[in-house]
Each structure stands twice: as C-alpha cells, then as structure tokens.
Design an enzyme around this catalytic site. Structure first.
Site, mmCIF file in Angstrom:
data_model
loop_
_atom_site.group_PDB
_atom_site.id
_atom_site.type_symbol
_atom_site.label_atom_id
_atom_site.label_comp_id
_atom_site.label_asym_id
_atom_site.label_seq_id
_atom_site.Cartn_x
_atom_site.Cartn_y
_atom_site.Cartn_z
ATOM 1 N N LEU A 1 29.244 32.239 36.972
ATOM 2 C CA LEU A 1 29.040 32.001 38.398
ATOM 3 C C LEU A 1 30.295 32.568 39.061
ATOM 4 O O LEU A 1 31.399 32.095 38.797
ATOM 5 C CB LEU A 1 28.891 30.503 38.669
ATOM 6 C CG LEU A 1 28.288 30.059 39.994
ATOM 7 C CD1 LEU A 1 26.892 30.648 40.199
ATOM 8 C CD2 LEU A 1 28.223 28.545 40.062
ATOM 9 N N ASP A 2 30.143 33.621 39.892
ATOM 10 C CA ASP A 2 31.324 34.344 40.368
ATOM 11 C C ASP A 2 32.222 33.457 41.222
ATOM 12 O O ASP A 2 31.827 32.385 41.683
ATOM 13 C CB ASP A 2 30.920 35.624 41.108
ATOM 14 C CG ASP A 2 30.206 35.361 42.416
ATOM 15 O OD1 ASP A 2 30.843 34.807 43.330
ATOM 16 O OD2 ASP A 2 29.025 35.730 42.531
ATOM 17 N N MET A 3 33.454 33.913 41.432
ATOM 18 C CA MET A 3 34.482 33.092 42.053
ATOM 19 C C MET A 3 34.082 32.610 43.444
ATOM 20 O O MET A 3 34.414 31.494 43.847
ATOM 21 C CB MET A 3 35.804 33.868 42.137
ATOM 22 C CG MET A 3 36.977 33.041 42.646
ATOM 23 S SD MET A 3 38.568 33.869 42.524
ATOM 24 C CE MET A 3 38.373 35.123 43.796
#
Length: 232
Positions: A103-105
C-alpha cells in the site's frame, strides 16, 4: 518433505524469501553443517538447518494482523531513506510480521501482515489475487471519467482493469480490483483525467477495515483467516 531453504526460512518467520536468498549468499545458512547454496533444499523433519548458528525451528503458531495504515508510512520493515515504516506501527506485536502485498506511502487503510510465508506467497501470487476495494477521493470530471475507468485502461504498456467502479459521492468513488498492479488505482484515475486526493483500502476479500483507528492493528478473526485461506 524437502522444501527450498528460502521457503523454510520464511515459513519459520526468520525473514522474507528475498532476504533469505541474501542470507544464503552470505553464507549464513547451513544444512547438516554444510554451508548452503541458492537452490538447496532440506527436510525440516530430517535435516538440521541453522541460521547464524541457531537451529531453525517451526513456530508454534502463526500470527495474522490487520493494520489501518495511515498516510506517510511506507509498506516495508526498514527504509534506507529513514521514512516511517509499518514495522514501527506493529512494534508492540510479539511476533515478527511482514506486509502481505503493498500500500503506497500516500495511501491508507487495510494492510495485512503475517509471519506465515506460505500464505503470503499464495495471497500475492497472480493466480490467487483476491478482490481489493478502495474508497477514492478525487478532483476532476467524474462523469467523463467513469466510462473510461469502467473499461480497460492502457498505461505505460500495461492494460489495467477494474472489476467495478461506482460513484459514491460528489467527489468520491468506490473502486474494486483484483489485478493488483503497482499503484493501479492511481494510474487508472490519472489516465481518466482525475487527480487522486485521498485513497483508502477498505476491504480485501471478505476482510473489512471497519472502524479500526488509523495506526492501530488487531488480530484477524478465525473466520477472516479461513476466508483468505479458502480463496487460495
């Protein structure tokens, strides 16, 4: 039964399979006193596998967590740039767990973590990817974008598809995917002329984020775990 050493180390909760390869290449793993090499296999019921001199043993049981990841954290156990990681949010968990997928930043919401290497491998393999549902806050012409998002979208040479796209508010969408390409929802929205202001994962398979507060984690229920295992 013989298994590759990377799988054995991962299943025992020592490290990820990728990190296990580095351990083997560095000469930190032995099988029956012999320094192991990449590609070697062992039977944990018959062979003595050691990592840095410590005998490998299977955990008494695995740990399965659901974390509500806030924005600003990277989905990794350590970061060379010094950014905050999800490992910091689960530091009070007695088991060493790692993220299942990414889950990207800049995204938030449901993230699964475990020390079960076998389940991790199955859940992240392309043939077993489960549905993931996102709530997306956007700016732009949603009416124009909906037909584009509902059809296959080409981006950077990849065909991206959503299982379902629905408008849920003036500036919000519900997007369900199972394809699981890198930053897929953001890329699809950009291709449709929308700017993503906020993105939250709210469901993976039958597991729901619910009312869990950002930055907090809880153990999966037996029913939730069974639902994931049944899909694999």
């Amino acid at each position: 039964m013989e298994e590759r050493l990377q799988k054995l180390l991962s299943a025992a909760g020592v490290c990820s399979r990728r990190r296990a390869e580095a351990y083997i290449q560095a000469g930190r793993v032995t099988v029956n006193g012999r320094t192991a090499e990449l590609g070697d296999k062992a039977d944990p019921d018959r062979d003595r596998v050691e990592v840095d001199g410590a005998v490998l043993s299977a955990p008494a049981g695995h740990t399965y967590l659901l974390l509500n990841k806030p924005r600003g954290y990277v989905t990794t156990l350590s970061d060379e740039k010094g950014r905050r990681t999800v490992a910091q949010l689960t530091a009070d968990c007695p088991a060493r767990v790692w993220p299942v997928g990414r889950l990207d930043m800049d995204s938030e919401g449901l993230l699964l973590l475990t020390d079960d290497g076998a389940l991790t491998q199955r859940l992240t393999h392309p043939s077993h990817q489960v549905e993931k549902e996102y709530r997306v806050w956007v700016s732009g012409d949603i009416g124009r974008a909906l037909p584009i998002l509902s059809a296959p979208v080409e981006d950077d040479g990849e065909i991206l598809t959503a299982d379902r796209v629905e408008r849920t508010g003036e500036r919000t969408l519900c997007v369900v995917i199972h394809q699981g390409k890198n930053r897929q929802v953001r890329r699809m929205c950009a291709a449709a002329g929308l700017k993503v202001e906020r993105l939250r994962r709210v469901r993976e398979g039958a597991v729901l984020l619910g009312g869990l507060e950002p930055g907090r984690w809880r153990a999966l229920t037996e029913a939730e775990l069974n639902s994931l295992q049944d899909r694999t």
